[in-house]
Design an enzyme around this catalytic site. Structure first.
Site, PDB file in Angstrom:
ATOM      1  N   GLU A 104       0.826  -1.206   0.000  1.00  0.00           N
ATOM      2  CA  GLU A 104       0.000   0.000   0.000  1.00  0.00           C
ATOM      3  C   GLU A 104       0.864   1.261   0.000  1.00  0.00           C
ATOM      4  O   GLU A 104       0.534   2.252  -0.673  1.00  0.00           O
ATOM      5  CB  GLU A 104      -0.927  -0.007   1.222  1.00  0.00           C
ATOM      6  CG  GLU A 104      -1.956  -1.124   1.231  1.00  0.00           C
ATOM      7  CD  GLU A 104      -1.403  -2.445   1.743  1.00  0.00           C
ATOM      8  OE1 GLU A 104      -2.176  -3.414   1.823  1.00  0.00           O
ATOM      9  OE2 GLU A 104      -0.182  -2.528   2.057  1.00  0.00           O
TER      10      GLU A 104
ATOM     11  N   ALA B 182       6.580 -36.267 -13.243  1.00  0.00           N
ATOM     12  CA  ALA B 182       6.600 -36.339 -14.712  1.00  0.00           C
ATOM     13  C   ALA B 182       6.393 -37.793 -15.095  1.00  0.00           C
ATOM     14  O   ALA B 182       7.021 -38.696 -14.518  1.00  0.00           O
ATOM     15  CB  ALA B 182       7.925 -35.820 -15.260  1.00  0.00           C
TER      16      ALA B 182
ATOM     17  N   TRP C 248      15.755 -38.511 -19.305  1.00  0.00           N
ATOM     18  CA  TRP C 248      14.735 -37.651 -18.729  1.00  0.00           C
ATOM     19  C   TRP C 248      13.401 -37.974 -19.354  1.00  0.00           C
ATOM     20  O   TRP C 248      13.324 -38.227 -20.563  1.00  0.00           O
ATOM     21  CB  TRP C 248      15.068 -36.170 -18.992  1.00  0.00           C
ATOM     22  CG  TRP C 248      16.321 -35.716 -18.314  1.00  0.00           C
ATOM     23  CD1 TRP C 248      17.544 -35.601 -18.852  1.00  0.00           C
ATOM     24  CD2 TRP C 248      16.449 -35.310 -16.953  1.00  0.00           C
ATOM     25  NE1 TRP C 248      18.450 -35.130 -17.935  1.00  0.00           N
ATOM     26  CE2 TRP C 248      17.796 -34.948 -16.754  1.00  0.00           C
ATOM     27  CE3 TRP C 248      15.547 -35.222 -15.887  1.00  0.00           C
ATOM     28  CZ2 TRP C 248      18.260 -34.509 -15.514  1.00  0.00           C
ATOM     29  CZ3 TRP C 248      16.012 -34.777 -14.676  1.00  0.00           C
ATOM     30  CH2 TRP C 248      17.354 -34.420 -14.495  1.00  0.00           C
TER      31      TRP C 248
ATOM     32  N   ALA D 197       4.172 -40.951  -2.278  1.00  0.00           N
ATOM     33  CA  ALA D 197       3.072 -40.111  -2.775  1.00  0.00           C
ATOM     34  C   ALA D 197       1.727 -40.688  -2.343  1.00  0.00           C
ATOM     35  O   ALA D 197       0.832 -39.945  -1.908  1.00  0.00           O
ATOM     36  CB  ALA D 197       3.138 -40.005  -4.297  1.00  0.00           C
ATOM     37  N   ALA D 198       1.579 -42.007  -2.435  1.00  0.00           N
ATOM     38  CA  ALA D 198       0.327 -42.642  -2.016  1.00  0.00           C
ATOM     39  C   ALA D 198       0.091 -42.455  -0.527  1.00  0.00           C
ATOM     40  O   ALA D 198      -1.033 -42.188  -0.081  1.00  0.00           O
ATOM     41  CB  ALA D 198       0.355 -44.124  -2.368  1.00  0.00           C
TER      42      ALA D 198
END
Length: 589
Positions: A79, A190, A206, A330-331
């Site tokens: 601000e 990925a 990759w 992850a699970a």
């Protein structure tokens, strides 16, 4: 619905006060400028973390006159920047803020800037998520005669609701953290078109394109920490840096029950960024000593699970964590309910393989009706890959009021080992956050030549004193870099990094004088600011505890075993200000 957060605008615009064609659709205008405030607020994400993201846009007769964003706690409020950019055009203008201002206790810099500039109307995207800050700024502005509209409360329409959603998204980490007592957690992976994250052999370099990997660096740069499991360390030997992200370096976290990890690993090099290993209590004591000798922090849990680990890092003040783990962890994280969002990079490749791993392990689902559906899905092409992102959990509603951290301690005795007469402080957004050495209060300290030097915060002064007086140009340069650091967090990172990389440059008696250095800085701070002095005196009869669970010297530690020297110094100052006698060595528990 897809919302874009991150379309950056210039830091501030030149003053524009020419007349513009009146637009009858005021809601459309309000929505547009609130979204702009949210977009510029997002510019600071990750650069200095953790802190909420604030943006402010000031419009005069339909044109943008000035704007700014909060770089970090302890720096110039958005601000104030917007008012300075707008100059005289602020008078009678409208200010748009993505979130209600949330100054430290007793500070009204943001509100005062808008009032003194002559702002006539303020449009607020969302109220502050923390209860002890929520509504304060709105009430203060209205008490000064400004019209304040809050999206979804005073203003309602579909376009307004969409603008409000952008405000929720840009501060989703703070909102989720405050409501669930775990940091905002993002799962990133990925995979190939057939759903594999590696070949059957385990080879994975990759899967995604270079552009996708650069995007991952950016995600890391916006996070406080990156989590991997033991398998990832053994298989990939990652560095987990944000070397192309442009933001800060996140802490690396390794979760492993057995501590069966290699002695040679990139993550054990902490010269540039710390690593924390969390494990089961008692696991491989000899290896724990090996890691400690390298400077790697080891944290033990009675039972290692994602929920307990994330609650612990919540208490350390983390807002946002990126998970780059394998399918098994992850699970477990999904089942524990600690993951909030998913970023899935899908590469146009097929590798097959019955035993090739997938991004998420067994969840116990046997029917498609049990599948987890993402919310607010976004599709984006990144090079040859497709990035699919979405929320696993909706952003919590701000009603009912979310309790603040210290109030949660008082309500739930299982959260903390301390009694109810203990006052906790840690982060600057806490109710007593102004006690922190990171709070945005400049101090004046003697320069040794009869004059005084202004330091941006207690932390700036404290970190610099590690190297002051050392006859080495590198140490002298470090002092200047700390002094000019944009925020207390950056000053701390510079000082700590230099201390790790060049311990010989730290003054030889530092361990003996650091308590006195902190004491003198705190005394200056609480002597300069009457409202801080009053707040300190108001705590008479209560024990003050710096609630950091990982700092066993300045803080109270994880189980209350810490020395809590910061709290002790504040209690000593309180006694001095009250005219009482006090000794640093007195019992505080």
């Amino acid at each position: 619905m897809v919302f874009s957060i991150g379309a950056y605008y210039p830091y501030s615009l030149p003053v524009i006060c020419k007349a513009a064609t009146t637009n009858n659709n005021s809601h459309a205008h309000d929505a547009m400028y609130i979204r702009r405030a949210a977009d510029i607020a997002d510019k600071s994400a990750g650069f200095t973390s953790p802190h909420p993201n604030f943006g402010c846009v000031i419009t005069s007769v339909g044109n943008v006159a000035g704007e700014g964003y909060l770089y970090a706690q302890g720096t110039k409020p958005a601000e104030v920047q917007a008012v300075e950019a707008a100059c005289e055009c602020s008078r009678g203008a409208t200010a748009y803020v993505n979130m209600e201002p949330g100054d430290c206790h007793g500070d009204h810099t943001a509100v005062s800037a808008l009032v003194q500039a002559g702002i006539k109307r303020v449009v607020v995207g969302i109220r502050h998520p923390l209860k002890h800050l929520r509504g304060n700024a709105v009430r203060a502005l209205r008490s000064q005669g400004l019209r304040v509209d809050v999206l979804g409360e005073d203003l309602q329409s579909k376009i307004i609701e969409e603008a409000r959603k952008t405000c929720l998204l840009v501060n989703a980490p703070l909102i989720h953290r405050a409501s669930s007592r775990v940091p905002f957690s993002v799962l990133k992976y990925a995979m190939t078109l057939d759903g594999k994250i590696a070949c059957s052999s385990g080879h994975a370099s990759w899967i995604s394109s270079k552009k996708s990997r650069i995007r991952v660096f950016e995600l890391r740069g916006r996070s406080d920490a990156v989590v991997v499991g033991g398998n990832t360390v053994r298989r990939d030997n990652p560095q987990l840096t944000a070397r192309h992200g442009g933001g800060h370096m996140p802490v690396r976290i390794v979760m492993t029950q057995t501590l069966n990890l290699p002695e040679e690993a990139n993550l054990w090099d902490i010269s540039n960024v710390p690593t924390i290993v969390v494990t089961q209590r008692g696991a491989r004591r000899s290896f724990q000593k090996f890691l400690a000798a390298k400077g790697v922090e080891v944290v033990e849990f009675d039972i290692l699970n994602p929920r307990d680990v994330m609650e612990y890092f919540h208490d350390r003040g983390y807002l946002s964590i990126l998970w780059e783990c394998g399918g098994t962890l992850a699970a477990s994280a999904i089942s524990s309910g600690v993951l909030h969002k998913v970023y899935a990079f899908v590469a146009p490749k097929i590798i097959g393989g019955r035993n090739a791993p997938s991004p998420v392990g067994e969840l116990g689902m046997v029917e498609m009706s049990q599948a987890l559906n993402l919310i607010d899905i976004c599709y984006e092409q990144v090079g040859p890959d497709i990035l699919i992102s979405g929320f696993l959990q909706p952003i919590p509603d701000l009603t009912p009021v979310i309790p603040s951290e210290d109030e949660t301690f008082a309500i739930d005795p299982t959260v903390t080992p301390y009694d109810s007469n203990v006052i906790f402080f840690y982060k600057t957004w806490d109710r007593y956050g102004a006690f922190s050495n990171f709070s945005p209060h400049p101090i004046q300290m003697p320069d040794g030549n009869g004059g005084y030097v202004t330091w941006s915060s207690v932390e700036h002064f404290y970190q610099a004193q590690k190297f002051v007086g050392v006859n080495d140009p590198i140490a002298q340069d470090c002092v200047e870099r700390i002094k000019s650091a944009k925020s207390p967090e950056e000053a701390a990172r510079i000082g700590r990094l230099m201390q790790r990389q060049c311990p010989d440059l730290v003054k030889s008696d530092w361990e003996h004088v650091k308590i006195d250095v902190m004491y003198r800085a705190l005394k200056s701070k609480f002597s300069i600011y009457p409202h801080l002095n009053s707040m300190l005196l108001s705590t008479a009869g209560s024990v003050l505890v710096e609630a950091s669970p990982h700092d066993h010297f300045w803080g109270g530690g994880r189980e209350g075993e810490g020395l809590n020297y910061l709290g002790r110094l504040l209690m000593q100052l309180r006694s001095e200000f009250l005219g009482e006698s006090s000794m640093l060595g007195e019992s505080t528990y």
